[in-house]
Design a protein around this motif. Structure first.
Motif, PDB file in Angstrom:
ATOM      1  N   ALA A   1       0.806  -1.223   0.000  1.00  0.00           N
ATOM      2  CA  ALA A   1       0.000   0.000   0.000  1.00  0.00           C
ATOM      3  C   ALA A   1       0.840   1.274   0.000  1.00  0.00           C
ATOM      4  O   ALA A   1       0.494   2.248  -0.676  1.00  0.00           O
ATOM      5  N   SER A   2       1.928   1.288   0.725  1.00  0.00           N
ATOM      6  CA  SER A   2       2.746   2.496   0.823  1.00  0.00           C
ATOM      7  C   SER A   2       3.255   2.948  -0.538  1.00  0.00           C
ATOM      8  O   SER A   2       3.176   4.126  -0.889  1.00  0.00           O
ATOM      9  N   THR A   3       3.779   2.013  -1.324  1.00  0.00           N
ATOM     10  CA  THR A   3       4.313   2.382  -2.630  1.00  0.00           C
ATOM     11  C   THR A   3       3.204   2.728  -3.609  1.00  0.00           C
ATOM     12  O   THR A   3       3.344   3.648  -4.408  1.00  0.00           O
ATOM     13  N   VAL A   4       2.082   2.019  -3.544  1.00  0.00           N
ATOM     14  CA  VAL A   4       0.943   2.360  -4.406  1.00  0.00           C
ATOM     15  C   VAL A   4       0.458   3.767  -4.062  1.00  0.00           C
ATOM     16  O   VAL A   4       0.216   4.590  -4.944  1.00  0.00           O
ATOM     17  N   GLY A   5       0.350   4.083  -2.774  1.00  0.00           N
ATOM     18  CA  GLY A   5      -0.054   5.424  -2.349  1.00  0.00           C
ATOM     19  C   GLY A   5       0.924   6.484  -2.806  1.00  0.00           C
ATOM     20  O   GLY A   5       0.537   7.563  -3.260  1.00  0.00           O
ATOM     21  N   MET A   6       2.228   6.170  -2.726  1.00  0.00           N
ATOM     22  CA  MET A   6       3.259   7.102  -3.192  1.00  0.00           C
ATOM     23  C   MET A   6       3.078   7.388  -4.683  1.00  0.00           C
ATOM     24  O   MET A   6       3.187   8.528  -5.123  1.00  0.00           O
ATOM     25  N   ASN A   7       2.768   6.358  -5.448  1.00  0.00           N
ATOM     26  CA  ASN A   7       2.567   6.547  -6.889  1.00  0.00           C
ATOM     27  C   ASN A   7       1.336   7.389  -7.178  1.00  0.00           C
ATOM     28  O   ASN A   7       1.341   8.194  -8.099  1.00  0.00           O
ATOM     29  N   ILE A   8       0.295   7.231  -6.400  1.00  0.00           N
ATOM     30  CA  ILE A   8      -0.909   8.047  -6.580  1.00  0.00           C
ATOM     31  C   ILE A   8      -0.593   9.500  -6.259  1.00  0.00           C
ATOM     32  O   ILE A   8      -0.994  10.410  -6.980  1.00  0.00           O
ATOM     33  N   ASP A   9       0.176   9.722  -5.200  1.00  0.00           N
ATOM     34  CA  ASP A   9       0.588  11.087  -4.869  1.00  0.00           C
ATOM     35  C   ASP A   9       1.395  11.704  -6.010  1.00  0.00           C
ATOM     36  O   ASP A   9       1.261  12.890  -6.311  1.00  0.00           O
ATOM     37  N   ARG A  10       2.234  10.916  -6.665  1.00  0.00           N
ATOM     38  CA  ARG A  10       3.071  11.421  -7.752  1.00  0.00           C
ATOM     39  C   ARG A  10       2.278  11.742  -9.012  1.00  0.00           C
ATOM     40  O   ARG A  10       2.780  12.419  -9.900  1.00  0.00           O
ATOM     41  N   LEU A  11       1.054  11.237  -9.113  1.00  0.00           N
ATOM     42  CA  LEU A  11       0.221  11.584 -10.265  1.00  0.00           C
ATOM     43  C   LEU A  11      -0.119  13.065 -10.261  1.00  0.00           C
ATOM     44  O   LEU A  11      -0.442  13.643 -11.284  1.00  0.00           O
ATOM     45  N   GLU A  12      -0.063  13.675  -9.078  1.00  0.00           N
ATOM     46  CA  GLU A  12      -0.334  15.102  -8.907  1.00  0.00           C
ATOM     47  C   GLU A  12      -1.635  15.516  -9.573  1.00  0.00           C
ATOM     48  O   GLU A  12      -1.719  16.531 -10.256  1.00  0.00           O
ATOM     49  N   SER A  13      -2.664  14.720  -9.369  1.00  0.00           N
ATOM     50  CA  SER A  13      -3.983  15.031  -9.907  1.00  0.00           C
ATOM     51  C   SER A  13      -4.648  16.072  -9.015  1.00  0.00           C
ATOM     52  O   SER A  13      -4.736  15.890  -7.803  1.00  0.00           O
ATOM     53  N   GLY A  14      -5.117  17.118  -9.601  1.00  0.00           N
ATOM     54  CA  GLY A  14      -5.851  18.132  -8.851  1.00  0.00           C
ATOM     55  C   GLY A  14      -7.182  17.622  -8.337  1.00  0.00           C
ATOM     56  O   GLY A  14      -7.827  18.259  -7.512  1.00  0.00           O
ATOM     57  N   ASN A  15      -7.598  16.460  -8.840  1.00  0.00           N
ATOM     58  CA  ASN A  15      -8.873  15.875  -8.419  1.00  0.00           C
ATOM     59  C   ASN A  15      -8.738  15.002  -7.178  1.00  0.00           C
ATOM     60  O   ASN A  15      -9.731  14.597  -6.593  1.00  0.00           O
ATOM     61  N   VAL A  16      -7.508  14.684  -6.790  1.00  0.00           N
ATOM     62  CA  VAL A  16      -7.262  13.881  -5.600  1.00  0.00           C
ATOM     63  C   VAL A  16      -6.895  14.826  -4.462  1.00  0.00           C
ATOM     64  O   VAL A  16      -5.922  15.571  -4.547  1.00  0.00           O
ATOM     65  N   LEU A  17      -7.688  14.797  -3.396  1.00  0.00           N
ATOM     66  CA  LEU A  17      -7.407  15.645  -2.237  1.00  0.00           C
ATOM     67  C   LEU A  17      -6.268  15.075  -1.407  1.00  0.00           C
ATOM     68  O   LEU A  17      -5.534  15.809  -0.762  1.00  0.00           O
ATOM     69  N   GLY A  18      -6.130  13.753  -1.421  1.00  0.00           N
ATOM     70  CA  GLY A  18      -5.052  13.101  -0.693  1.00  0.00           C
ATOM     71  C   GLY A  18      -5.300  11.611  -0.601  1.00  0.00           C
ATOM     72  O   GLY A  18      -6.355  11.124  -0.999  1.00  0.00           O
ATOM     73  N   CYS A  19      -4.312  10.904  -0.081  1.00  0.00           N
ATOM     74  CA  CYS A  19      -4.499   9.471   0.130  1.00  0.00           C
ATOM     75  C   CYS A  19      -3.781   9.053   1.395  1.00  0.00           C
ATOM     76  O   CYS A  19      -2.819   9.687   1.825  1.00  0.00           O
ATOM     77  N   VAL A  20      -4.273   7.962   1.972  1.00  0.00           N
ATOM     78  CA  VAL A  20      -3.704   7.397   3.187  1.00  0.00           C
ATOM     79  C   VAL A  20      -3.445   5.926   2.908  1.00  0.00           C
ATOM     80  O   VAL A  20      -4.328   5.228   2.408  1.00  0.00           O
ATOM     81  N   ALA A  21      -2.229   5.470   3.228  1.00  0.00           N
ATOM     82  CA  ALA A  21      -1.864   4.080   2.965  1.00  0.00           C
ATOM     83  C   ALA A  21      -1.575   3.360   4.270  1.00  0.00           C
ATOM     84  O   ALA A  21      -0.878   3.884   5.137  1.00  0.00           O
ATOM     85  N   GLY A  22      -2.121   2.168   4.374  1.00  0.00           N
ATOM     86  CA  GLY A  22      -1.803   1.280   5.492  1.00  0.00           C
ATOM     87  C   GLY A  22      -0.841   0.230   4.998  1.00  0.00           C
ATOM     88  O   GLY A  22       0.048   0.519   4.194  1.00  0.00           O
ATOM     89  N   ASP A  23      -1.034  -1.000   5.432  1.00  0.00           N
ATOM     90  CA  ASP A  23      -0.179  -2.101   4.993  1.00  0.00           C
ATOM     91  C   ASP A  23      -0.641  -2.667   3.656  1.00  0.00           C
ATOM     92  O   ASP A  23       0.150  -2.859   2.749  1.00  0.00           O
ATOM     93  N   ASP A  24      -1.963  -2.904   3.546  1.00  0.00           N
ATOM     94  CA  ASP A  24      -2.489  -3.519   2.326  1.00  0.00           C
ATOM     95  C   ASP A  24      -3.705  -2.788   1.761  1.00  0.00           C
ATOM     96  O   ASP A  24      -4.437  -3.324   0.948  1.00  0.00           O
ATOM     97  N   THR A  25      -3.917  -1.553   2.200  1.00  0.00           N
ATOM     98  CA  THR A  25      -5.056  -0.770   1.724  1.00  0.00           C
ATOM     99  C   THR A  25      -4.658   0.692   1.552  1.00  0.00           C
ATOM    100  O   THR A  25      -3.964   1.253   2.398  1.00  0.00           O
ATOM    101  N   VAL A  26      -5.115   1.284   0.447  1.00  0.00           N
ATOM    102  CA  VAL A  26      -4.917   2.716   0.208  1.00  0.00           C
ATOM    103  C   VAL A  26      -6.298   3.344   0.099  1.00  0.00           C
ATOM    104  O   VAL A  26      -7.156   2.849  -0.630  1.00  0.00           O
ATOM    105  N   LEU A  27      -6.503   4.438   0.805  1.00  0.00           N
ATOM    106  CA  LEU A  27      -7.750   5.200   0.731  1.00  0.00           C
ATOM    107  C   LEU A  27      -7.453   6.510   0.021  1.00  0.00           C
ATOM    108  O   LEU A  27      -6.623   7.300   0.483  1.00  0.00           O
ATOM    109  N   VAL A  28      -8.093   6.718  -1.120  1.00  0.00           N
ATOM    110  CA  VAL A  28      -7.900   7.930  -1.911  1.00  0.00           C
ATOM    111  C   VAL A  28      -9.155   8.780  -1.768  1.00  0.00           C
ATOM    112  O   VAL A  28     -10.268   8.291  -1.983  1.00  0.00           O
ATOM    113  N   VAL A  29      -8.990  10.053  -1.420  1.00  0.00           N
ATOM    114  CA  VAL A  29     -10.111  10.976  -1.268  1.00  0.00           C
ATOM    115  C   VAL A  29     -10.121  11.914  -2.464  1.00  0.00           C
ATOM    116  O   VAL A  29      -9.122  12.582  -2.750  1.00  0.00           O
TER     117      VAL A  29
END
Length: 148
Positions: A102-130
């Motif tokens: 989850a951490s690396t997947v979340g990092m990749n989502i953050d790197r997309l720099e989408s203005g439509n994503v307010l943020g994301c939180v990563a645990g061990d096996d789950t990423v929550l994208v807002v």
């Protein structure tokens, strides 16, 4: 799968703390539950395109700047192998991954720099994208599924 999870962990470790040696990295991986040898760590460092830099009088591993293409290719492969499911609900996208992914997947989502994503939180096996809206959550989920 073990290689991908291990490489996810390596990226997380070098991001979170200064790792100076392969032995130190191997110890951190063993402490995290990965069975590794120095040869395995050496191969992972090469595949991920990591290099040592001098930082405040100490050496540490970082991603090699000129190694972007190979690194991006590895990250794409890790993403494809780590993501198990992507589901949207209202303005949220929930991504289930292999343990440790989850951490690396979340990092990749953050790197997309989408203005439509307010943020994301990563645990061990789950990423929550807002996202900003429900419609955007569906759109982001579709884009992330296409990357698989």
């Amino acid at each position: 799968m073990a290689r991908n999870a291990r490489q996810f962990k390596i990226l997380e470790l070098i991001k979170d703390k200064p790792i100076e040696t392969q032995e130190e990295l191997a110890t951190e991986l063993i402490d995290a539950g990965f069975a590794v040898t120095q040869a395995t760590v050496s191969r992972d460092i090469k595949e991920l395109g990591l290099v040592k830099i001098s930082d405040k009088g100490r050496q540490r591993y970082v991603k090699e700047v000129g190694h972007t293409k190979h690194f991006s290719s590895n990250i794409e492969n890790i993403y494809r192998n780590a993501v198990l499911s992507i589901t949207s609900a209202q303005n949220l996208v929930v991504i289930r991954t292999v343990p440790g992914g989850a951490s690396t997947v979340g990092m990749n989502i953050d790197r997309l720099e989408s203005g439509n994503v307010l943020g994301c939180v990563a645990g061990d096996d789950t990423v929550l994208v807002v996202t900003k809206t429900s419609e955007l959550a569906d759109e982001i989920a579709s884009q992330l599924k296409e990357m698989l």
